[in-house]
Design a protein around this motif. Structure first.
Motif, PDB file in Angstrom:
ATOM      1  N   VAL A  83     -58.538   1.411 -85.757  1.00 29.66           N
ATOM      2  CA  VAL A  83     -58.523   0.577 -84.806  1.00 29.66           C
ATOM      3  C   VAL A  83     -59.826  -0.157 -84.329  1.00 29.66           C
ATOM      4  O   VAL A  83     -60.819   0.545 -84.895  1.00 29.66           O
ATOM      5  CB  VAL A  83     -57.936   1.285 -83.377  1.00 29.66           C
ATOM      6  N   THR A  84     -59.756  -1.052 -83.296  1.00 31.67           N
ATOM      7  CA  THR A  84     -61.036  -1.614 -82.906  1.00 31.67           C
ATOM      8  C   THR A  84     -61.400  -1.060 -81.788  1.00 31.67           C
ATOM      9  O   THR A  84     -60.789  -0.160 -80.974  1.00 31.67           O
ATOM     10  CB  THR A  84     -60.738  -3.165 -82.895  1.00 31.67           C
ATOM     11  N   ASP A  85     -62.836  -1.479 -81.476  1.00 30.00           N
ATOM     12  CA  ASP A  85     -63.282  -1.046 -80.068  1.00 30.00           C
ATOM     13  C   ASP A  85     -62.292  -1.556 -79.046  1.00 30.00           C
ATOM     14  O   ASP A  85     -62.528  -1.050 -77.622  1.00 30.00           O
ATOM     15  CB  ASP A  85     -64.658  -1.697 -79.956  1.00 30.00           C
ATOM     16  N   ALA A  86     -62.014  -2.560 -79.092  1.00 28.96           N
ATOM     17  CA  ALA A  86     -61.072  -3.210 -77.931  1.00 28.96           C
ATOM     18  C   ALA A  86     -59.944  -2.400 -77.724  1.00 28.96           C
ATOM     19  O   ALA A  86     -59.562  -2.131 -76.462  1.00 28.96           O
ATOM     20  CB  ALA A  86     -60.362  -4.512 -78.265  1.00 28.96           C
ATOM     21  N   PHE A  87     -59.378  -1.634 -78.623  1.00 24.79           N
ATOM     22  CA  PHE A  87     -58.279  -0.768 -78.628  1.00 24.79           C
ATOM     23  C   PHE A  87     -58.982   0.580 -77.790  1.00 24.79           C
ATOM     24  O   PHE A  87     -58.229   1.085 -76.886  1.00 24.79           O
ATOM     25  CB  PHE A  87     -57.721  -0.283 -79.908  1.00 24.79           C
ATOM     26  N   ARG A  88     -60.070   1.014 -78.172  1.00 26.20           N
ATOM     27  CA  ARG A  88     -60.850   2.339 -77.461  1.00 26.20           C
ATOM     28  C   ARG A  88     -61.010   1.985 -76.009  1.00 26.20           C
ATOM     29  O   ARG A  88     -60.419   2.828 -75.187  1.00 26.20           O
ATOM     30  CB  ARG A  88     -61.958   2.434 -78.282  1.00 26.20           C
ATOM     31  N   LEU A  89     -61.394   0.736 -75.887  1.00 26.62           N
ATOM     32  CA  LEU A  89     -61.567   0.430 -74.369  1.00 26.62           C
ATOM     33  C   LEU A  89     -60.274   0.216 -73.583  1.00 26.62           C
ATOM     34  O   LEU A  89     -60.315   0.620 -72.506  1.00 26.62           O
ATOM     35  CB  LEU A  89     -62.225  -1.150 -74.300  1.00 26.62           C
ATOM     36  N   TYR A  90     -59.353  -0.206 -74.236  1.00 27.15           N
ATOM     37  CA  TYR A  90     -58.086  -0.351 -73.624  1.00 27.15           C
ATOM     38  C   TYR A  90     -57.167   1.056 -73.240  1.00 27.15           C
ATOM     39  O   TYR A  90     -56.976   1.363 -72.077  1.00 27.15           O
ATOM     40  CB  TYR A  90     -57.108  -1.186 -74.612  1.00 27.15           C
ATOM     41  N   LEU A  91     -57.677   2.062 -74.328  1.00 28.42           N
ATOM     42  CA  LEU A  91     -56.793   3.269 -74.189  1.00 28.42           C
ATOM     43  C   LEU A  91     -57.611   4.263 -73.289  1.00 28.42           C
ATOM     44  O   LEU A  91     -57.023   5.044 -72.553  1.00 28.42           O
ATOM     45  CB  LEU A  91     -56.453   3.780 -75.655  1.00 28.42           C
TER      46      LEU A  91
END
Lengths: 404, 404
Positions: free
Chosen positions: A371-379
């Motif tokens: 996954v990307t950091d964008a996903f980490r930030l999202y979740l």
């Protein structure tokens, strides 16, 4: 306004917080002076047809709060999808009981049920207000930032992989964990949130948004194993080959289909076992273990996101407010309004019903296996407070004497 | 007293609290003025032979406390069982590093390792104090009321079945959950603690202490399904037929054996799938689902018994006290001293090593498919505080109008 009776039901797979929405409806509705009774239908639309109602108005608020904190659907659920004939029966029952407000808590299929009931009601000239309240661990409803139930399941998956990674580090080998998610990889991707140190697993993540090739898979596993001396892998049950054929069905002896035409993917360990066999045979790695998270990930009692609990309660409350203060049917959606805060909106049913959201490209790494950091930030904010954390020994090596 | 160096290692399968024992040793040992260094061997006896030591004395007490609360073996583990040659190598290493105190945290196989090392040390005239610190989710060490690691795994299993029962009540059918436990059924029996209301599942519990017959199993499932309209079943991975043949191996294509000669039962969903197929085919029940709890039950982060944490810490501390204030090698055992309180004892290694405790008859119901109240009384205090609880709607039925 008629008799002031409202009806609430639950459909589809249970979640850890679906009863929060039910209790949100029940308690909020009683604050409206027009509401005289809050009925609950047992086992979804099937219970409506069979007139299997319980009177939630006779519940204590204390017990409702305890039920709200209990996972799975307290009213019982169903996988039935009503056809036109069934909808006619539903109207007969609603009319007989003078019910003019219908709240259905569920996922994609349930939102489509609400759409059909809503359209049939209009066609039949029956004054029904029908509201879909979102729920699904798959996080695959369009128009929502996320769906109630997903954050708690994601938390379970993240915690499970955090533990599996520690286990695998202790007794190195290959570990395959198969996660629910037919078309959307959100829940499988949540495994990445179990990762703390750079060399932690999951080292590879396979999502249904990307085509799965057994050859690439084996090459990926070999590379990770060579690099880390071990490999932890998260796999979505919905992975499929280039033709769209689920990898799981390639070996399933019998393909079981439910009333919605969906292939049964859960409730079997076959996919994990197949992948483990491939790794053992083709890569010659001895210690290969597979787990299928199965039903644990959606109903485990005691692993819940407090953010998810709060939001699931709120979508229930908002549904009642939209029903009585609004002028149209719809589906309640969660909108992200800050880092992190949420707000709610009512979407047209046709915007949501029968549609499936999958993971956005920005959430998936170019490799297709991370996954990307964008996903980490999202979740991350959705997982709630009190996430357990993993720590390591980091002390100095003792110089060797004999084998120096 | 020699150099004042002590060595601690971890063996066998990880648990949620095994690092509590490690940290108990590390912190307690430093209170003894004779102790100058606390070494940890990486990956058990294998790390000793390879001189893979880290210096735990250089850890901060703060990080040690964080590691203590982290599941799985922080030092790494091993399934290796040392033979006489390997023990000779171990002595060479211990002698070279002037280590005269050895603490090994592990289960049956590890206690046998300690016994061998202890005996070989005596035969070689090497002044070693060897203490076995108990750990196993299987709860199968003789001489102990229970073993550290079991209560937390039992809590996971109880919570998992509490959730699975709610899920199954919502979407009725048959659910089979396969639990770890090669010879001892304690962990599978813990599923009974997930039960609250009389009609809750698990409705049937199959333990390795009783012979498994597929015919009786199917009859039991049919009877429960007819009675409850659904059926939740807990099955030990170690169930076997009258000849002692594991049911799991009857269908396993390849039987994998570890260094201790044990058949590999975990890491595959085959047993659950086999049983589900039988139920589907022979009983004609459509909705049959199986989960194999696998590695989740021993390493899930965030599901732990505080009683287990405390006791795992204490067996580590007591081991150090026995080593420095006592005059013999041994295995630390937990004794129940109240309802509920625990105390500790040092048993001769030969009383514990290589022996396997199974569930006492008083814990198994005469039917063979349930536990007794004696077992509930035994296990409940071990699960610790804050156990999540399930609640139900209990409100009045609404009278039918159309189908009255």
């Amino acid at each position: 306004m008629g008799s002031g009776k409202i009806l609430v039901a639950q459909g589809g797979g249970p979640t850890a917080v679906i009863n929060q929405s039910l209790v949100g409806v029940a308690l909020e509705a009683r604050r409206f002076r027009d509401v005289t009774r809050v009925y609950g239908a047992l086992h979804g639309v099937r219970g409506i047809v069979d007139e299997q109602f319980i009177d939630l108005t006779q519940e204590t608020s204390h017990n409702l709060e305890l039920v709200a904190a209990t996972p799975s659907s307290a009213l019982g659920s169903t996988r039935d999808k009503p056809d036109a004939k069934c909808c006619a029966e539903i109207f007969n029952v609603l009319r007989a009981h003078e019910i003019e407000h219908f709240f259905y808590i569920g996922g994609n299929d349930s939102s489509d049920t609400v759409r059909i009931v809503s359209e049939q009601a209009r066609a039949a000239g029956y004054p029904l207000r029908a509201i879909h309240i979102p729920k699904t661990i798959d996080n695959d409803l369009v128009g929502s930032d996320h769906t109630p139930g997903f954050p708690s399941a994601a938390r379970f998956v993240a915690q499970a992989f955090a533990g599996a990674n520690l286990d695998n580090a202790s007794l190195p080998g290959v570990y395959v964990g198969v996660v629910m998610g037919r078309h959307a990889g959100f829940l499988t991707a949540a495994s990445a949130l179990g990762k703390k140190f750079p060399d932690d697993g999951p080292h590879l993540i396979y999502l249904p948004e990307r085509t799965f090739s057994i050859e690439s898979f084996l090459a990926d596993v070999k590379a990770a194993y060579d690099r880390y001396g071990r490999c932890v892998i998260a796999v979505s049950e919905g992975i499929h080959d280039a033709s769209g054929e689920p990898i799981a069905t390639l070996l399933a002896r019998e393909v079981e289909r439910d009333a919605h035409g969906n292939v049964q993917l859960s409730g079997t360990g076959a996919l994990a076992d197949l992948l483990c066999d491939e790794i053992r045979e083709k890569l010659g790695i001895k210690r290969v273990r597979g787990d299928t998270f199965g039903y644990l990930q959606r109903s485990f009692i005691g692993c819940v996101s407090d953010v998810d609990q709060r939001e699931a309660r709120e979508v229930g409350e908002k549904a009642v407010q939209y029903a009585f203060w609004g002028d149209r049917d719809g589906s309640v959606a969660i909108r992200r309004s800050g880092f992190y805060s949420a707000d709610y909106a009512l979407l047209p049913l046709s915007d949501v019903a029968g549609k499936t959201r999958t993971m956005e490209d920005e959430f998936i790494a170019p490799s297709g296996t991370d996954v990307t950091d964008a996903f980490r930030l999202y979740l991350r904010p959705l997982l709630g407070s009190g996430m357990p954390d993993a720590f390591r020994l980091r002390c100095a090596r003792v110089p060797k004497i004999l084998k120096a």
